[in-house]
Scaffold this active site. Structure first.
Site: not given
Ligand code: NAD
Length: 391
Positions: A128, A133, A136, A139, A235
């Site tokens: 990430r 990006q 990805d 995403s 994550y």
């Molecule tokens: P994910 O699919 O792994 O999880 C979905 C969401 O569920 C997450 O926000 C997580 O915090 C939440 N979650 C997990 N356990 C939980 C609980 N017990 N109660 C409530 N919520 C819970 O997440 P994702 O969509 O892959 O994204 C995670 C983060 O990474 C985000 O902030 C996203 O913006 C970031 N991200 C960054 C990049 C990058 O920098 N290149 C790329 C993709 C995502």
């Protein structure tokens, strides 16, 4: 180098790994494209469009695996746990394979891939970082799934989403709760907002509060200790059972106040936490809807049946999986761009660059030379670490 695109075989899968528009982009990087006849048809990309852009059309799947140096798929063996294993016999030693493989899912599937000798890259392992990006795919597909989830909920709910003031009276807007505000959750909030619902959202990572509010939704704050909620990759971290029990107790009241709940909470490599219990479902008004985007990983709702839609205590529980396949045209467009970025970084002068030279290549490399070579995957699946080659 020839990049081959077989037709997807997972039941109901309508996406395709590459679209016609990326064929010239890959050609510029020295990569020819060959597709299996009909590979893009269900996503709205007929063979002729690929041919116009310079791709070759091969008659069948076996020809793609036999003639191509790189095979790209949406769901490879592992991620395709229904009939993906049928590809194992077609894979060749040294051939590159790129796609979803669910690398933290099953040690058996990952080892089967390794045994074919393919050099496999799992897109789920993409780091990430800013540079990665554009590659990805997790995403991209999460955005599509979050959007589609809202449409399915809106279609299932016996209510309308927006407030409506008519001569026949005023209708209050639907209340939607999004639990888990990663990429899918954010897109779900934005989509539900456009349809006029009143939205609340909750996540274990306090960092998302501002993002939720900037989309016009209310951030639900539970009095829980969540300082250590996020790992270095962004994550969510797994929490202990006492934390989840307290979380469920506090969430119960919030769930009951809503007409629809969309859950997306996952922790990489772990079963999804149960956040909505049977009792919480019972506490919802009849006709309410829960869509569990974590269904494939066991589900965030205790009553979810992965792949099924069931009614329990008057509440419709939707456990549909693979939602991105339901928007195949744009899902394929995004995925194809992700793969094109990845491939043009991976290959230089007709050869794969070495994994040591690039963190994106190193992190996504799953199997090579007959071994599962990814340290994170080996650790997560309980396999002993590989001895570092000496000399
Ligand atoms: P994910 O699919 O792994 O999880 C979905 C969401 O569920 C997450 O926000 C997580 O915090 C939440 N979650 C997990 N356990 C939980 C609980 N017990 N109660 C409530 N919520 C819970 O997440 P994702 O969509 O892959 O994204 C995670 C983060 O990474 C985000 O902030 C996203 O913006 C970031 N991200 C960054 C990049 C990058 O920098 N290149 C790329 C993709 C995502």
């Amino acid at each position: 180098m020839i990049v081959g695109v077989p037709k997807e075989i997972y039941p109901g899968e309508r996406r395709v790994a590459l679209t016609p528009v990326v064929v010239p982009m890959l050609a510029k990087a020295g990569l020819e494209v060959a597709i299996e006849a009909g590979a893009g048809t269900e996503a709205g990309y007929p063979d002729a469009q690929y041919q116009e852009k310079g791709a070759k059309v091969l008659p069948d799947r076996a020809a793609v695996f036999a003639q191509c140096d790189v095979v790209v798929q949406v769901l490879c063996h592992g991620a395709n746990d229904k009939n993906g294993a049928s590809d194992l016999a077609l894979m060749r030693r040294g051939q590159l394979l790129v796609g979803f493989m669910r690398p933290l899912g099953s040690a058996e599937a990952v080892q089967q891939l390794a045994q074919t000798g393919v050099t496999a890259f799992a897109v789920e392992l993409m780091p990430r970082t800013t540079r990665a990006q554009s590659m990805d795919a997790l995403s991209s597909m999460a955005s599509i799934a979050g959007y589609k989830a809202v449409l399915i909920v809106a279609d299932t709910l016996p209510r309308i989403f927006p407030m409506m003031t008519t001569a026949a009276g005023t209708i209050a807007p639907s209340r939607v709760l999004v639990i888990g505000v990663g990429v899918a959750g954010l897109q779900a909030i934005a989509t539900a907002k456009r349809l006029g619902a009143v939205i609340s959202a909750y996540d274990v990572r306090p960092a998302v509060k501002e993002q939720v509010q900037s989309l016009g939704a209310r951030f639900v704050e539970l009095p829980l200790e969540t300082q250590d909620a996020q790992d270095a990759r962004g994550y969510a971290k797994a929490q202990d059972e006492a934390f989840y029990a307290k979380q469920r107790e506090l969430l119960g009241r919030v769930v009951a106040e809503n007409d629809a709940v969309i859950t997306t909470a996952v922790v990489p490599g772990k079963k999804a936490p149960v956040l909505v219990t049977a009792d919480m479902v019972k506490g919802m008004a009849p006709g309410s809807v829960i869509l569990d985007l974590a269904a494939e990983r066991g589900g965030n709702c205790e009553l979810t049946q992965p792949g099924e839609t069931v009614v329990q205590h008057g509440v419709t529980l939707i456990g549909r999986i693979n939602l991105a396949a339901g928007v195949p045209h744009h899902a394929s467009q995004m995925y194809a761009r992700n793969l094109t970025s990845f491939l043009t970084n991976l290959v230089k002068d007709g050869k794969m660059r070495s994994a040591e030279s690039d963190d994106i290549i190193r992190d996504t490399l799953l199997t090579q030379g007959g071994e599962v070579v990814n340290a994170r995957v080996r650790e997560s699946l309980g396999m002993p670490a590989l001895a570092v080659a000496s000399g």
